[in-house]
Structure formats: C-alpha cells, structure tokens
Design an enzyme around this catalytic site. Sequence first.
Site, PDB file in Angstrom:
ATOM      1  N   ASP A  29     -15.093 -75.158 -28.453  1.00  0.00           N
ATOM      2  CA  ASP A  29     -13.954 -75.586 -29.263  1.00  0.00           C
ATOM      3  C   ASP A  29     -13.871 -77.111 -29.360  1.00  0.00           C
ATOM      4  O   ASP A  29     -13.074 -77.644 -30.123  1.00  0.00           O
ATOM      5  CB  ASP A  29     -12.636 -74.990 -28.757  1.00  0.00           C
ATOM      6  CG  ASP A  29     -12.262 -75.401 -27.342  1.00  0.00           C
ATOM      7  OD1 ASP A  29     -13.061 -76.090 -26.676  1.00  0.00           O
ATOM      8  OD2 ASP A  29     -11.156 -75.034 -26.900  1.00  0.00           O
ATOM      9  N   SER A  49     -12.779 -73.581 -20.578  1.00  0.00           N
ATOM     10  CA  SER A  49     -13.179 -74.695 -21.430  1.00  0.00           C
ATOM     11  C   SER A  49     -14.186 -75.587 -20.712  1.00  0.00           C
ATOM     12  O   SER A  49     -15.237 -75.125 -20.297  1.00  0.00           O
ATOM     13  CB  SER A  49     -11.951 -75.474 -21.893  1.00  0.00           C
ATOM     14  OG  SER A  49     -12.284 -76.420 -22.877  1.00  0.00           O
ATOM     15  N   ASP A  89     -18.703 -78.201 -25.915  1.00  0.00           N
ATOM     16  CA  ASP A  89     -18.325 -77.772 -24.569  1.00  0.00           C
ATOM     17  C   ASP A  89     -18.596 -76.278 -24.405  1.00  0.00           C
ATOM     18  O   ASP A  89     -18.987 -75.600 -25.371  1.00  0.00           O
ATOM     19  CB  ASP A  89     -16.867 -78.145 -24.273  1.00  0.00           C
ATOM     20  CG  ASP A  89     -15.860 -77.333 -25.069  1.00  0.00           C
ATOM     21  OD1 ASP A  89     -16.250 -76.742 -26.098  1.00  0.00           O
ATOM     22  OD2 ASP A  89     -14.678 -77.294 -24.681  1.00  0.00           O
TER      23      ASP A  89
END
Length: 578
Positions: free
Chosen positions: A310, A147, A306
């Site tokens: 998400d 992430s 990002d």
Amino acid sequence: MSSWEKVYHKWSSFQNLDPSLKSDLENIKVNQESLEDAFYKELTFGTGGMRGILGPGINRMNIYTIRKAVNGLANYLLINTVNVKDRGVVVAYDSRYMSQEFAVETAKVLGTYGIRTYVFDSLRPTPLLSFAVRYLGTVAGVMITASHNPPEYNGFKVYNEDGGQITPDEATEIIASIQETKDELSVPFMENEELEKQELINWVGKEIDNAYLEQLKQISRLEPAEIEKQKDLQIVFTPLHGTAYDLVTNGLDQLNFANVGVVEEQAKPDPEFSTVESPNPEEHHAFTLAIKQGKQTDADILLGTDPDADRLGVAVKDNTGEYRVLTGNQLGALLLDYILSHSDPVMLKSARMLKTVVTSELGRAVADAYGIKTIDTLTGFKYIGEKIRQFDATGETFIFGYEESYGYLISSFARDKDAVQAAVMACEMAYFWKKQEKTLLEALDVLYEKHGFYLEGMSSLTLKGKEGSEQIVKIMEEIRNNQLTEIAQFKVEKVEDYQAGERTLAGGEKETIQLPKENMMKFILEQDSWVCLRPSGTEPKIKCYFGVCADSSEESEQKLTALKETMDELIEGIVSSN
C-alpha cells in the site's frame, strides 16, 4: 495477585492452550517485565483494526486475540449490515509469520455464525483486498498485515462494505462488540473440515487479480497508440519480500514497459525481510540493493513497495549520477501535476484533490493552479476513503489522494492507498518527462520554481511498553495545556487542536474544526510554516511533522532545521522531566 497476573494464570492453566503459545509462555515467564507487558492490557483495537507483536497474552497477536476480534466483528455485522451470511466477508493476507493461519482463524469464527468467507489462496496486497470487497459485494473485508512493521509484528485490519478502512464511528461500535466477548480463550470456532463441508469457506484464485488489472489499465493517461509502443524506460523494482510482485510487473507489462528489472534477492516473500533493516520504502536504506542494480543497468527509475503493497517509494538519478529517494510529498505533488495536466478539463470542473493535514501544501498549490479544490482530512487514509464515499452522493469527482507517508490513490476502484496504481503511474510519468528530456527531479524543480520551495520533515520518538505509553500521553498533555506562542522564532498564528475540535487564532478567537476528533495538535506559523504533533496509531511512537516554504531550497532547509531542533528539544525536555 494483580489483575494482569490473574489473566496470566488463566492462560497458563488453560489445558487446551495452543502448544506453540504454551511453549512461548514458558520461555517468557522468567522475565517479569515481558510477562506483564503481554498481559497488563488488551491489544488495542484502533480505528483501522489491531496491530502488535506476535506471542502469547492479551496484548499480543495470536489465534485467541484474533478469534475475539472476529467474534466481535461478526456480531457487529449481523446487527448493522444486510444479507450478511449470503454476501460474506473477504479475507487476504501478506507474507508475515502467522498471516495465513490468522486468515483461516477468521473464517473459522465467522463460520460459526453461518457467515461465508472468501479467502485468497495465496498472499495478496492490501489494495487488492479493498478492490475485492467492492468486486464481490461483501459486507466487509479483513486484511492480515502489519504493513512495514518489523518481522515480530502482525495485524488485523478491517474494511467496510465500501472497500475503505472502517470509519471512527464504525470502529467504536466494533470495539464495543469485541468487548462483549469476555473470554478470548473460549470463543467458538468451526473446524476446517466442517467449514469446507458446509461451503462456508471459498478459496479465491486469480479472477479478482485479473479484474483489478483491467481497472488498472484504465487509469493510464497515455493515448491508445502510445500504450502499444514498447517504452525505453529502464525500471528497477523491489517488492521488499512482500506481495506486490505479480500485480506491479503485470501492470507495467500491460502498458508495454518491457525493461523491468526485479531485485531478485527481494522478489520472494520472506517474513524475516532478511535483506533489509526495515521493509519500509520510507527508509532510504531499503533501496540499497535496488540502487546497486540501478547503477548496473543505468535505470531511469527505482520502485520499492512495502510488504502489503500500500506504500510506494521512488528513487531517481540526480545531476551527479547518484540515486535520490523522493519523499512522499514530492512524489505526490509530481503525480498530481501529471494527472491534472493530462485530464479532460470538463472532468476537472467537479474534481477534488484529497490530502491529510500533515501532507505538504505544495499539493494545494499545484491543485489551485488547475482550479481544483483541495480538501484536507485527518492523518490516515481511512479518512480519504470516507471522503470518496461521500463524493458518490454529492456528485463531486475524486481526482487524486495522498499522504506524506508514501500513500497514494489515483482511481477509486480501490478505496485505500494503492502502491500498485502509484508504481504504474510513476513509470508512465517518468516516461513522459524522459521524452521531454527531463528527470523527475528536474520536473520537481519546475514545480518549485512555479509554486515555491516547499520542504517537509518528520521526527519521531519511540517509547515502548506501559511506561512509554504513559510518557506519550504526558507529552501531549504538556503541549496542549501550555500552548506555544512561538516556535524557533516563528510566531504561532493559529493552533488547531483536533481532539477538542477547535482552532484558536492569535487574538484568542475560536473556530470549530469540521473534522473527526483525534489526538493531534497543529501549529500554523508565520511565513508559510507549520508544526504538527501526533501519537502514532500503529506504533509506540510520537511523531512531529514540519512544513516550510521559502524562495530558495537553502532558505527552506534552514527554516526546517530550526523547527526540528526546537521541537526535538522541547519533547526531550518533557520526557526527561518525568
């Protein structure tokens, strides 16, 4: 010899150790602290998967920890799902170091069990992986991503056959299966040539992207004639060196948003994320280049996603002409209001809005105004995805889900937070309000005037390594065992201990909390305020969330500052006393 030294010796003496990991091991062996941290425990596999620093050792992300995780996942799937070998597993990966290699390692281990793997031929966003599970009908999905973590991290995220992140119960069984593999260095795997020969690896191209974009177009609340018009909204978009470029730009193009300027310095994938301190749209400095370009083009809205797309951040101009980044709570409330005001009232009769327990109560107030029921979940989008799955059985309608950390879902064709959906809808919403001669900030003021001036904040303390993990445990123990009756002169009306599954009222009465168990404490205070304390599930941090509501923004600011200062002082006191 200590237990971690035995594991280190096993690795250092392993003749077939990957050459790059062997070199890294040589480099860190002179640093006792680094060596111990790499071997003192196994990398934690949590409710969504595992995430950690790249490097050698059982507490690091590498081909051996990946193989062990996949081996456990394969055994779990063979026992708990049907037609595993034919349905297979779909794997996607982002722009980080080793992401593609870890994706292929996943296929190599699954292949030894005769399980077919669908691997994307280039990097893709997390929400597309979620969609792909449902589109292909696979038994599971794997996303290789960390992430918005720093460049030295990567991760292994598991999705169930519904396309959602695995539930806590599923995670418990997968973890138990992983632990049955005792030696990560000897996990069997199939070589690439044999995988190809037996057709156990299938490379996925644009077919799924196109199917996703078809679904994406359907979420628009614009009339068909309005969709066909070219729109005079000036947009600046940055994918922050990640995976969102193609889907976001194509999604905007479908709705005829022609004026989309991409921040070229951040358009290409870059595992170093070299133009930002952190590739996280929650951090306002991530918008530095977008703001510069926005000022040059007089942009109405700035978008930032990002690396695995998400999470979405949005910035718009304030009345001084400066760009202001909306919080996740603010954008979520705006999106919710826009969606509900442009939805068929008949559909709304069974509609449900989902948010987490640390997400703003403004969302509940907006939903209430439209007669929509709000359902709270624990922190983490996996719980929102799980709830949507339950709606499939109950007949309730999912209308919107969001969390304060920039995660939103508008349509359930994906079952995880989706920055692509949110980016396209945010532009549509900004276009709507521009036609009313309002910016999104002015539209937000309308919500505040109607529902109250809700304001939220979050502070976090990073405590790395073994000692840091122990300190985080100690903080939670201290606050749980010495429950507060007052915070910043606000009386505590209820205490919600999600680990115990209990809500304690001011008079001592107890109620059961109908949510899964999690190590969190929430204090409901007088005057519509609250505080929640929670260790991060993906980073070495303890987080403290705050929420207030007042009749003016100034009063809300004062209340929030008082709560934050009090909790920061309390936590720092616990840390310094140990």
